[in-house]
Design a protein around this motif. Structure first.
Motif, PDB file in Angstrom:
ATOM      1  N   GLU A   1       6.947  15.433  -9.632  1.00 24.35           N
ATOM      2  CA  GLU A   1       5.756  16.549  -7.627  1.00 24.35           C
ATOM      3  C   GLU A   1       6.639  17.921  -8.329  1.00 24.35           C
ATOM      4  OE1 GLU A   1       5.179  14.777  -4.067  1.00 24.35           O
ATOM      5  OE2 GLU A   1       4.527  12.548  -5.242  1.00 24.35           O
TER       6      GLU A   1
ATOM      7  N   ILE B   1       9.919   9.545  -9.140  1.00 21.51           N
ATOM      8  CA  ILE B   1       8.512  10.647  -8.173  1.00 21.51           C
ATOM      9  C   ILE B   1       8.529  11.963  -8.423  1.00 21.51           C
ATOM     10  CG2 ILE B   1       6.646   9.922  -6.799  1.00 21.51           C
ATOM     11  CD1 ILE B   1       7.129   6.913  -7.333  1.00 21.51           C
TER      12      ILE B   1
ATOM     13  N   ILE C   1      -8.376  11.122  -5.443  1.00 18.37           N
ATOM     14  CA  ILE C   1      -7.995   9.826  -5.350  1.00 18.37           C
ATOM     15  C   ILE C   1      -9.458   9.406  -4.978  1.00 18.37           C
ATOM     16  CG2 ILE C   1      -7.140   7.655  -4.498  1.00 18.37           C
ATOM     17  CD1 ILE C   1      -4.670   9.993  -4.739  1.00 18.37           C
ATOM     18  N   VAL C   2     -10.260   7.845  -5.606  1.00 20.46           N
ATOM     19  CA  VAL C   2     -11.010   7.032  -4.121  1.00 20.46           C
ATOM     20  C   VAL C   2     -10.747   6.174  -4.142  1.00 20.46           C
ATOM     21  CG1 VAL C   2     -13.689   6.359  -4.828  1.00 20.46           C
ATOM     22  CG2 VAL C   2     -13.205   8.752  -6.180  1.00 20.46           C
ATOM     23  N   TRP C   3     -10.918   5.596  -3.249  1.00 18.44           N
ATOM     24  CA  TRP C   3     -10.360   4.389  -3.140  1.00 18.44           C
ATOM     25  C   TRP C   3     -12.293   2.965  -3.255  1.00 18.44           C
ATOM     26  CZ3 TRP C   3      -5.476   1.949  -1.553  1.00 18.44           C
ATOM     27  CH2 TRP C   3      -4.565   3.687  -1.541  1.00 18.44           C
ATOM     28  N   ALA C   4     -12.314   2.946  -4.125  1.00 17.47           N
ATOM     29  CA  ALA C   4     -13.501   1.822  -3.883  1.00 17.47           C
ATOM     30  C   ALA C   4     -13.443   0.550  -3.189  1.00 17.47           C
ATOM     31  CB  ALA C   4     -13.140   1.076  -5.505  1.00 17.47           C
TER      32      ALA C   4
ATOM     33  N   LEU D   1       9.558   2.697  -9.124  1.00 15.58           N
ATOM     34  CA  LEU D   1       9.331   1.800  -8.252  1.00 15.58           C
ATOM     35  C   LEU D   1       8.944  -0.448  -8.216  1.00 15.58           C
ATOM     36  CD1 LEU D   1       6.242   3.508  -6.428  1.00 15.58           C
ATOM     37  CD2 LEU D   1       8.744   3.391  -5.615  1.00 15.58           C
TER      38      LEU D   1
ATOM     39  N   ASN E   1      11.355   8.123  -5.270  1.00 13.16           N
ATOM     40  CA  ASN E   1      12.985   8.640  -5.880  1.00 13.16           C
ATOM     41  C   ASN E   1      12.931   9.473  -7.197  1.00 13.16           C
ATOM     42  OD1 ASN E   1      11.048   7.818  -8.276  1.00 13.16           O
ATOM     43  ND2 ASN E   1      11.059   5.965  -7.468  1.00 13.16           N
TER      44      ASN E   1
ATOM     45  N   THR F   1       0.679  -1.516   0.080  1.00 11.65           N
ATOM     46  CA  THR F   1       0.006   0.023  -0.034  1.00 11.65           C
ATOM     47  C   THR F   1       0.701   1.262  -0.301  1.00 11.65           C
ATOM     48  OG1 THR F   1      -1.983  -0.831   1.155  1.00 11.65           O
ATOM     49  CG2 THR F   1      -2.301   1.223   1.280  1.00 11.65           C
TER      50      THR F   1
ATOM     51  N   LEU G   1       1.453   1.453  -3.297  1.00 14.76           N
ATOM     52  CA  LEU G   1       0.501   2.183  -4.063  1.00 14.76           C
ATOM     53  C   LEU G   1       0.296   3.879  -3.819  1.00 14.76           C
ATOM     54  CD1 LEU G   1      -2.280   1.781  -6.022  1.00 14.76           C
ATOM     55  CD2 LEU G   1      -2.886   0.733  -3.262  1.00 14.76           C
ATOM     56  N   LYS G   2       0.923   4.028  -2.752  1.00 11.24           N
ATOM     57  CA  LYS G   2       0.106   5.722  -2.295  1.00 11.24           C
ATOM     58  C   LYS G   2       1.299   6.895  -2.940  1.00 11.24           C
ATOM     59  CE  LYS G   2      -2.443   4.852   1.848  1.00 11.24           C
ATOM     60  NZ  LYS G   2      -1.891   5.004   3.470  1.00 11.24           N
ATOM     61  N   LEU G   3       2.174   6.132  -3.487  1.00 11.19           N
ATOM     62  CA  LEU G   3       3.618   6.536  -3.827  1.00 11.19           C
ATOM     63  C   LEU G   3       3.438   7.106  -5.355  1.00 11.19           C
ATOM     64  CD1 LEU G   3       6.829   5.898  -3.428  1.00 11.19           C
ATOM     65  CD2 LEU G   3       5.883   8.304  -2.357  1.00 11.19           C
ATOM     66  N   ILE G   4       2.919   5.891  -5.837  1.00 11.65           N
ATOM     67  CA  ILE G   4       2.587   5.813  -7.766  1.00 11.65           C
ATOM     68  C   ILE G   4       1.597   7.085  -8.267  1.00 11.65           C
ATOM     69  CG2 ILE G   4       1.174   4.045  -9.165  1.00 11.65           C
ATOM     70  CD1 ILE G   4       3.114   1.952  -8.075  1.00 11.65           C
ATOM     71  N   LEU G   5      -0.127   6.726  -6.398  1.00 15.54           N
ATOM     72  CA  LEU G   5      -0.871   7.907  -6.790  1.00 15.54           C
ATOM     73  C   LEU G   5      -1.130   9.046  -6.519  1.00 15.54           C
ATOM     74  CD1 LEU G   5      -3.441   4.904  -4.812  1.00 15.54           C
ATOM     75  CD2 LEU G   5      -4.126   5.666  -6.958  1.00 15.54           C
ATOM     76  N   GLU G   6      -0.197   9.561  -5.826  1.00 14.04           N
ATOM     77  CA  GLU G   6       0.523  10.885  -5.215  1.00 14.04           C
ATOM     78  C   GLU G   6       1.026  11.602  -6.752  1.00 14.04           C
ATOM     79  OE1 GLU G   6       1.590  12.355  -1.798  1.00 14.04           O
ATOM     80  OE2 GLU G   6       3.813  12.706  -2.904  1.00 14.04           O
TER      81      GLU G   6
ATOM     82  N   VAL H   1      -9.105   3.875  -6.938  1.00 14.16           N
ATOM     83  CA  VAL H   1      -8.059   2.661  -6.955  1.00 14.16           C
ATOM     84  C   VAL H   1      -9.420   1.038  -6.607  1.00 14.16           C
ATOM     85  CG1 VAL H   1      -6.549   1.511  -5.593  1.00 14.16           C
ATOM     86  CG2 VAL H   1      -7.241   3.949  -5.407  1.00 14.16           C
TER      87      VAL H   1
END
Lengths: 173, 173
Positions: free
Chosen positions: B9, B5, B170-173, A111, B2, A24, A27-32, A50
């Motif tokens: 940003e 990413i 972001i939506v967590w389904a 990643l 890294n 997770t 995943l959070k880094l990817i989403l950001e 997600v």
């Protein structure tokens, strides 16, 4: 060549995944990274849903296969599916959503996580079943599907070389 | 986090450029990164036209401003304009071209070069003057404009912080 450009040249689309769910934190880094994609006039028209529960992934897979008219799993068994949508009221919505997809895929690669863009999101989320899912997720009807970014761990030894770039890709005016 | 990413940003759209032309070696790295963008079914539907002569940039600027209905320079005086086009016969042409744009902008940032996506390429290259330029460049009529990536050196102190990301991105389904 720096790490950023090197990642762009080494990233490949991945279609073979291990069953293990991705971490997770990763995943959070990817989403950001996805949310920081450029957008027309900085309007941030994109949205990322997600999906990790097997039932919903299976439903999305079936809806996607139906658009293709094929009886396969278009998500290749990936344990995570990110649905990228964008606000259809924004003229640059497709381009904005595509940049989100690009960041997601490249960040995943950085990643060590495999990814692939799976299309037909537009058609899936125009269908009654897709509309129903959007309602469940609290995504308003002005959003349209742009792409699915499938994610999962993969065997790095199975990642091949990029095909050569086409000869006339760049034109010096 | 890294370098890849982090670059996503920190990258910002740049609209203030120095007059000095960018180094050709750096430009070639940026272009190569663009060509390695993912594309639907690996079809490489994109094409990048490198424009550095002032006369052509000025013409493109005028055609672009005409689409806007404004009397400004939509390229902000950038010394290099990359026109990204894509093969309109390929269903994923806009998405493919957008991913090329994304790689160009991020690669430029990684080399300390400012960039910005300037839209209205579709309209410009549907106009008779745009068609004439395409003919001159040897770009066939099946290509459509996706975006302009303007490039140039910029004062890093003038690059601001990113706006906060929208809360419901972001939506967590």
């Amino acid at each position: 060549m720096n790490d950023v450009i090197s990642a762009m040249e080494k990233r490949r689309s991945v279609r073979t995944f291990e069953n293990e769910q991705i971490e997770t934190d990763e995943l959070k880094l990817i989403l950001e990274a996805g949310t920081y994609a450029a957008s027309g006039m900085g309007r941030q028209s994109g949205k990322i849903i997600v999906v990790q529960d097997k039932e919903t992934i299976s439903l999305l897979s079936k809806l996607n296969a139906r658009v293709m008219g094929a009886d396969i799993d278009p998500f290749y068994g990936a344990p995570t599916v990110l649905v990228v949508m964008a606000d259809s009221n924004v003229p640059t919505c497709v381009e904005d959503g595509a940049l989100v997809m690009g960041n997601l895929m490249l960040a995943a690669y950085s990643l060590g996580i495999g990814s692939c863009w799976i299309h037909r999101a537009k058609e899936v989320f125009e269908s009654p079943e897709g509309r129903e899912l959007m309602k469940k997720w609290g995504v308003t009807e002005n959003y349209r599907g742009v792409g699915h970014c499938i994610l999962g761990y993969t065997d790095p030894n199975k990642i091949g070389e990029a095909k050569p770039r086409k000869e006339d890709y760049i034109v010096w005016a």
